[in-house]
Design a protein around this motif. Structure first.
Motif, mmCIF file in Angstrom:
data_model
loop_
_atom_site.group_PDB
_atom_site.id
_atom_site.type_symbol
_atom_site.label_atom_id
_atom_site.label_comp_id
_atom_site.label_asym_id
_atom_site.label_seq_id
_atom_site.Cartn_x
_atom_site.Cartn_y
_atom_site.Cartn_z
ATOM 1 N N UNK A 1 70.064 114.604 36.823
ATOM 2 C CA UNK A 1 70.489 113.200 36.819
ATOM 3 C C UNK A 1 70.329 112.533 35.455
ATOM 4 N N UNK A 2 69.543 113.110 34.598
ATOM 5 C CA UNK A 2 69.424 112.559 33.250
ATOM 6 C C UNK A 2 70.698 112.786 32.445
ATOM 7 N N UNK A 3 71.526 113.758 32.862
ATOM 8 C CA UNK A 3 72.725 114.107 32.103
ATOM 9 C C UNK A 3 74.042 113.799 32.792
ATOM 10 N N UNK A 4 74.006 113.472 34.085
ATOM 11 C CA UNK A 4 75.262 113.217 34.794
ATOM 12 C C UNK A 4 75.049 112.260 35.954
ATOM 13 N N UNK A 5 76.084 111.524 36.317
ATOM 14 C CA UNK A 5 75.958 110.583 37.433
ATOM 15 C C UNK A 5 75.857 111.317 38.772
ATOM 16 N N UNK A 6 75.260 110.652 39.731
ATOM 17 C CA UNK A 6 75.084 111.223 41.063
ATOM 18 C C UNK A 6 76.420 111.620 41.678
ATOM 19 N N UNK A 7 77.453 110.831 41.443
ATOM 20 C CA UNK A 7 78.758 111.113 42.035
ATOM 21 C C UNK A 7 79.331 112.454 41.560
ATOM 22 N N UNK A 8 78.937 112.907 40.382
ATOM 23 C CA UNK A 8 79.429 114.176 39.840
ATOM 24 C C UNK A 8 78.471 115.338 40.078
ATOM 25 N N UNK A 9 77.327 115.049 40.665
ATOM 26 C CA UNK A 9 76.311 116.066 40.878
ATOM 27 C C UNK A 9 76.477 116.666 42.276
ATOM 28 N N UNK A 10 76.610 117.963 42.331
ATOM 29 C CA UNK A 10 76.791 118.633 43.622
ATOM 30 C C UNK A 10 75.471 119.226 44.108
ATOM 31 N N UNK A 11 75.391 119.427 45.412
ATOM 32 C CA UNK A 11 74.211 120.091 45.956
ATOM 33 C C UNK A 11 74.142 121.530 45.450
ATOM 34 N N UNK A 12 75.287 122.135 45.209
ATOM 35 C CA UNK A 12 75.299 123.495 44.671
ATOM 36 C C UNK A 12 74.655 123.531 43.281
ATOM 37 N N UNK A 13 74.958 122.524 42.453
ATOM 38 C CA UNK A 13 74.368 122.470 41.112
ATOM 39 C C UNK A 13 72.854 122.258 41.183
ATOM 40 N N UNK A 14 72.419 121.407 42.090
ATOM 41 C CA UNK A 14 70.978 121.171 42.244
ATOM 42 C C UNK A 14 70.288 122.446 42.707
ATOM 43 N N UNK A 15 70.888 123.112 43.696
ATOM 44 C CA UNK A 15 70.309 124.362 44.202
ATOM 45 C C UNK A 15 70.254 125.414 43.100
#
Length: 191
Positions: free
Chosen positions: A28-42
């Protein structure tokens, strides 16, 4: 030299939750929540995407928990009736708060917009607790009027952090000075 062990390590549920939260904080320091996927977090956490749904119910639940953990600051080292002058108590509290905001910049900037009822409820509880703690530390009875000026001051603090972290019109030192002197003035005038 032996190869590094890349076998996923089994973690206790609390450790796994924290691992997922930390991965989301970094992203989240580098991208907005709307562009962040659960796949990327995982992927960032090195786990299966289904664990995000298991622990948080999805991306929104994860974000609400990020905000909740962000504002869950430990009580200050000071105690009610602290013999230190109120100026020192305010300086210490402001430094701790700005450190939290800076450490969680991405989450903070996403949360203070007031666009999500669940996040706003978490922040609202944190505002109330912070106001109560400060009034207690300053040795002030928490009357309705004092609670109201603490709420108004909270909004002022949030806007000042946007001037620092989002609009870059102030630096941390200037925000610290502004917020500290304003709160000390409030205490002197309305105590």
């Amino acid at each position: 030299m032996p190869a590094a062990d890349t076998t996923p390590r089994r973690l206790a549920p609390d450790e796994r939750r924290e691992q997922l939260l930390e991965a989301a904080r970094r992203l989240l320091d580098d991208q907005p929540l709307s562009e962040l996927s659960t796949a990327a977090i995982a992927r960032e956490a090195g786990v299966a995407r289904g664990l995000i749904h298991h622990y948080f119910g999805g991306k929104q639940g994860l974000f609400v928990e990020l905000v909740r953990s962000m504002v869950r600051m430990p009580p200050p080292a000071a105690v009610p009736g602290d013999p230190r002058p109120v100026e020192e108590v305010v300086e210490d509290a402001m430094d701790r708060w700005l450190t939290m905001v800076e450490r969680h910049k991405g989450t903070w900037l996403l949360s203070v917009g007031g666009h999500d009822a669940e996040v706003e409820a978490v922040l609202d509880d944190a505002r109330e607790l912070a106001g109560e703690r400060f009034l207690s530390l300053a040795g002030l009875t928490p009357t309705p009027e004092r609670r109201a000026w603490m709420r108004a001051y909270s909004a002022f603090c949030e806007e000042a952090t946007l001037e620092w972290l989002q609009r870059a019109r102030m630096d941390r030192e200037a925000v610290h000075r502004l917020l500290t002197t304003t709160l000390i003035d409030l205490v002197r005038r309305y105590a």
